[in-house]
Design an enzyme around this catalytic site. Structure first.
Site, PDB file in Angstrom:
ATOM      1  N   SER A  98      -3.449  88.485   6.548  1.00  0.00           N
ATOM      2  CA  SER A  98      -3.078  87.272   7.277  1.00  0.00           C
ATOM      3  C   SER A  98      -2.146  86.385   6.441  1.00  0.00           C
ATOM      4  O   SER A  98      -1.030  86.074   6.844  1.00  0.00           O
ATOM      5  CB  SER A  98      -4.359  86.517   7.662  1.00  0.00           C
ATOM      6  N   ARG A 107      -3.087  98.392  -2.091  1.00  0.00           N
ATOM      7  CA  ARG A 107      -3.530  99.790  -2.119  1.00  0.00           C
ATOM      8  C   ARG A 107      -2.847 100.556  -0.985  1.00  0.00           C
ATOM      9  O   ARG A 107      -2.372  99.940  -0.010  1.00  0.00           O
ATOM     10  CB  ARG A 107      -5.050  99.848  -1.951  1.00  0.00           C
ATOM     11  N   HIS A 131      -6.913  79.808  -2.063  1.00  0.00           N
ATOM     12  CA  HIS A 131      -8.224  79.174  -1.842  1.00  0.00           C
ATOM     13  C   HIS A 131      -8.951  79.245  -3.184  1.00  0.00           C
ATOM     14  O   HIS A 131      -8.883  80.259  -3.882  1.00  0.00           O
ATOM     15  CB  HIS A 131      -8.969  79.953  -0.756  1.00  0.00           C
TER      16      HIS A 131
HETATM   17  N1  LIG Z   1      -6.644  83.818   6.658  1.00  0.00           N
HETATM   18  C1  LIG Z   1      -6.063  82.621   6.488  1.00  0.00           C
HETATM   19  O1  LIG Z   1      -5.296  82.164   7.335  1.00  0.00           O
HETATM   20  C2  LIG Z   1      -6.291  81.824   5.239  1.00  0.00           C
HETATM   21  C3  LIG Z   1      -6.727  82.439   4.085  1.00  0.00           C
HETATM   22  N2  LIG Z   1      -6.744  81.738   2.914  1.00  0.00           N
HETATM   23  C4  LIG Z   1      -7.118  82.440   1.697  1.00  0.00           C
HETATM   24  O2  LIG Z   1      -6.129  83.445   1.459  1.00  0.00           O
HETATM   25  C5  LIG Z   1      -6.733  84.577   0.813  1.00  0.00           C
HETATM   26  C6  LIG Z   1      -6.452  85.824   1.622  1.00  0.00           C
HETATM   27  O3  LIG Z   1      -7.134  85.723   2.845  1.00  0.00           O
HETATM   28  P1  LIG Z   1      -6.646  86.526   4.134  1.00  0.00           P
HETATM   29  O4  LIG Z   1      -5.161  86.449   4.247  1.00  0.00           O
HETATM   30  O5  LIG Z   1      -7.495  86.049   5.267  1.00  0.00           O
HETATM   31  O6  LIG Z   1      -7.059  88.003   3.717  1.00  0.00           O
HETATM   32  P2  LIG Z   1      -7.071  89.287   4.632  1.00  0.00           P
HETATM   33  O7  LIG Z   1      -8.487  89.637   4.963  1.00  0.00           O
HETATM   34  O8  LIG Z   1      -6.124  89.160   5.780  1.00  0.00           O
HETATM   35  O9  LIG Z   1      -6.508  90.365   3.564  1.00  0.00           O
HETATM   36  C7  LIG Z   1      -6.416  91.650   3.903  1.00  0.00           C
HETATM   37  C8  LIG Z   1      -5.497  92.322   2.901  1.00  0.00           C
HETATM   38  O10 LIG Z   1      -6.191  92.607   1.690  1.00  0.00           O
HETATM   39  C9  LIG Z   1      -6.062  93.990   1.433  1.00  0.00           C
HETATM   40  N3  LIG Z   1      -7.221  94.496   0.688  1.00  0.00           N
HETATM   41  C10 LIG Z   1      -8.523  94.365   1.031  1.00  0.00           C
HETATM   42  N4  LIG Z   1      -9.288  94.925   0.077  1.00  0.00           N
HETATM   43  C11 LIG Z   1      -8.440  95.417  -0.877  1.00  0.00           C
HETATM   44  C12 LIG Z   1      -8.627  96.102  -2.093  1.00  0.00           C
HETATM   45  N5  LIG Z   1      -9.856  96.388  -2.513  1.00  0.00           N
HETATM   46  N6  LIG Z   1      -7.540  96.449  -2.825  1.00  0.00           N
HETATM   47  C13 LIG Z   1      -6.298  96.146  -2.393  1.00  0.00           C
HETATM   48  N7  LIG Z   1      -6.053  95.489  -1.228  1.00  0.00           N
HETATM   49  C14 LIG Z   1      -7.113  95.141  -0.487  1.00  0.00           C
HETATM   50  C15 LIG Z   1      -5.950  94.632   2.804  1.00  0.00           C
HETATM   51  O11 LIG Z   1      -5.394  95.923   2.673  1.00  0.00           O
HETATM   52  P3  LIG Z   1      -5.772  97.132   3.670  1.00  0.00           P
HETATM   53  O12 LIG Z   1      -4.862  97.014   4.842  1.00  0.00           O
HETATM   54  O13 LIG Z   1      -5.533  98.336   2.854  1.00  0.00           O
HETATM   55  O14 LIG Z   1      -7.224  96.945   4.048  1.00  0.00           O
HETATM   56  C16 LIG Z   1      -5.007  93.636   3.455  1.00  0.00           C
HETATM   57  O15 LIG Z   1      -3.678  93.821   3.034  1.00  0.00           O
HETATM   58  C17 LIG Z   1      -8.206  84.220   0.679  1.00  0.00           C
HETATM   59  O16 LIG Z   1      -8.394  83.626  -0.568  1.00  0.00           O
HETATM   60  C18 LIG Z   1      -8.426  83.188   1.780  1.00  0.00           C
HETATM   61  O17 LIG Z   1      -9.520  82.330   1.565  1.00  0.00           O
HETATM   62  C19 LIG Z   1      -6.317  80.446   2.814  1.00  0.00           C
HETATM   63  C20 LIG Z   1      -5.864  79.792   3.921  1.00  0.00           C
HETATM   64  C21 LIG Z   1      -5.929  80.382   5.241  1.00  0.00           C
HETATM   65 MG   LIG Z   2     -10.796  78.985   4.418  1.00  0.00          MG
END
Ligand SMILES: NC(=O)C1=CN([C@@H]2O[C@H](COP(=O)(O)OP(=O)(O)OC[C@H]3O[C@@H](n4cnc5c(N)ncnc54)[C@H](OP(=O)(O)O)[C@@H]3O)[C@@H](O)[C@H]2O)C=CC1
Ligand SMILES: [Mg+2]
Ligand SMILES: CC[C@](O)(C(C)=O)C(=O)O
Ligand SMILES: [Mg+2]
Length: 344
Positions: free
Chosen positions: A27, A48, A107
């Site tokens: 996201s 990954r 975050h």
């Molecule tokens: N969502 C939001 O709008 C907001 C999020 N945040 C913060 O931003 C950060 C990211 O959140 P968000 O964007 O929701 O995250 P997501 O859940 O959308 O992230 C998913 C991504 O992480 C990858 N991933 C998951 N596990 C692994 C791993 N073990 N090794 C490598 N890649 C991995 C996934 O890859 P794959 O496709 O291979 O699974 C995918 O690219 C957090 O700290 C969150 O609190 C802050 C503000 C708003």
């Molecule tokens: Mg949050």
């Protein structure tokens, strides 16, 4: 009033010479990577192999493993799910975190709750958009932006604040306004906002309203329009002009009902429970339970997620939205933009 930073206040030159690694392409990851690239910064993505990896390549980005990206970059932004960050950080990022680099978060959860303890010789800061990642990208593309927070946790180089502001400008946040905070304040208020108001409070309110109408014998489709669909239209007006603009547009009958019945629904007892939720965030109880839930493969999370997906408001809503092509367009856009791990 707090100091707000806008594009004109920020000199992004210092960040232009550096390579920024966006770790994760979900996201927030896809939005930061593409916005920064479109703003003229040098971006690599660390991820990954899998769906995200393929998507980032398809979007024209330079893609590497997490370890390689962390080695190549001076600024490393971790945009993995909070609960995955510690393991990936320890295995693939920490070894590449040489003196003078910047470790960045969107975050403060992992730093504030001591899951990640960075070395003393790197800058550590956060740039946290106050909105969902898909809107961070969509608003950027339309020339607007989502406001953001920044906080410096550790300033080893003396440039942490300038770098954080340049990053915020690069993702489009400074078009809307950027505010300085601390890791503690960002973490606690973000968790509170999403639990009590934005996500938890709102979904509970919508479901309670829907169920009340359906249990009283009204049509589920009508209940869906009344309690979920129209909420967006009402909130759009609040977004544009606060409570008064929304109240200007609604009927006086609705406004009177707002004044007299709103406080009967959200009464002092709700605020008392909000304070309990905030206390659990502040004293670490919520974080501890979430970390434990993940350590045991999320039994409660998975059960609740399944039950929520089966709620009548979801099945009714899905059918109604199919007949609204303008909404389906928005949904398709999110699906195209998003590449999730299948857990969100
Ligand atoms: N969502 C939001 O709008 C907001 C999020 N945040 C913060 O931003 C950060 C990211 O959140 P968000 O964007 O929701 O995250 P997501 O859940 O959308 O992230 C998913 C991504 O992480 C990858 N991933 C998951 N596990 C692994 C791993 N073990 N090794 C490598 N890649 C991995 C996934 O890859 P794959 O496709 O291979 O699974 C995918 O690219 C957090 O700290 C969150 O609190 C802050 C503000 C708003
Ligand atoms: Mg949050
Ligand atoms: C409201 C949820 C959020 O805090 C966000 C989009 O800002 C998140 O963690 O996703
Ligand atoms: Mg948030």
């Amino acid at each position: 009033m707090a100091k707000m930073y806008y594009n004109g206040d920020i000199n992004e030159g210092l960040l232009k010479d550096k390579t920024i690694a966006i770790i994760g392409y979900g996201s927030q990851g896809h939005a930061h990577a593409q916005n920064l690239k479109d703003s003229g910064f040098n971006v690599v993505v660390g991820i990954r192999e899998g769906k995200s990896f393929d998507q980032a390549k398809e979007d024209g980005l330079e893609v590497y493993s997490v370890k390689e990206a962390a080695e190549k970059a001076e600024v490393i932004m971790i945009l993995l799910p909070d609960e995955r960050q510690k393991a990936v950080y320890e295995a693939e990022i920490a070894p590449a975190l040489t003196a003078g680099k910047s470790l960045v978060f969107a975050h403060g959860f992992n730093v504030h709750f001591d899951q990640i303890v960075p070395p003393a010789d790197v800058d550590v800061f956060l740039v946290a958009p106050k909105g969902p990642g898909h809107l961070v990208r969509r608003t950027y593309e339309s020339g607007a932006g989502v406001p953001g927070l920044f906080a410096v946790y550790q300033d080893a180089t003396g440039n942490a604040k300038e770098t954080a502001l340049a990053y915020a400008k690069g993702i489009g946040a400074a078009r809307a306004g950027v505010l300085e905070t601390t890791f503690k304040e960002e973490t606690e208020t973000d968790l509170f906002g999403e639990q009590a108001v934005l996500c938890g409070g709102t979904t509970a309110l919508v479901k309670a309203g829907f169920e009340t109408l359906v249990e009283a014998g009204y049509q589920p489709e009508l209940a869906y329009f009344e309690t979920l669909h129209e909420l967006k239209l009402i909130v759009d007006l609040m977004y544009e002009g606060g409570l008064s603009t929304m109240r200007y547009s609604i009927s006086d009958t609705a406004e009177w009902g707002d004044f007299v019945s709103g406080p009967r629904i959200i009464d002092a007892s709700v605020k008392d429970r909000m304070k309990e939720v905030l206390t659990d965030i502040q004293n670490g109880k919520f974080a501890k339970e979430w970390i434990e839930e993940n350590a045991t493969n999320r039994p409660k999370y998975n059960a609740i997620k399944k039950a929520e997906a089966e709620h009548q408001i979801e099945t009714v809503g899905e059918k109604l939205r199919e007949m609204m092509p303008f909404i389906n367009e928005g949904k398709k856009q999110v699906k195209k933009e998003v590449v999730t791990s299948g857990q969100n």
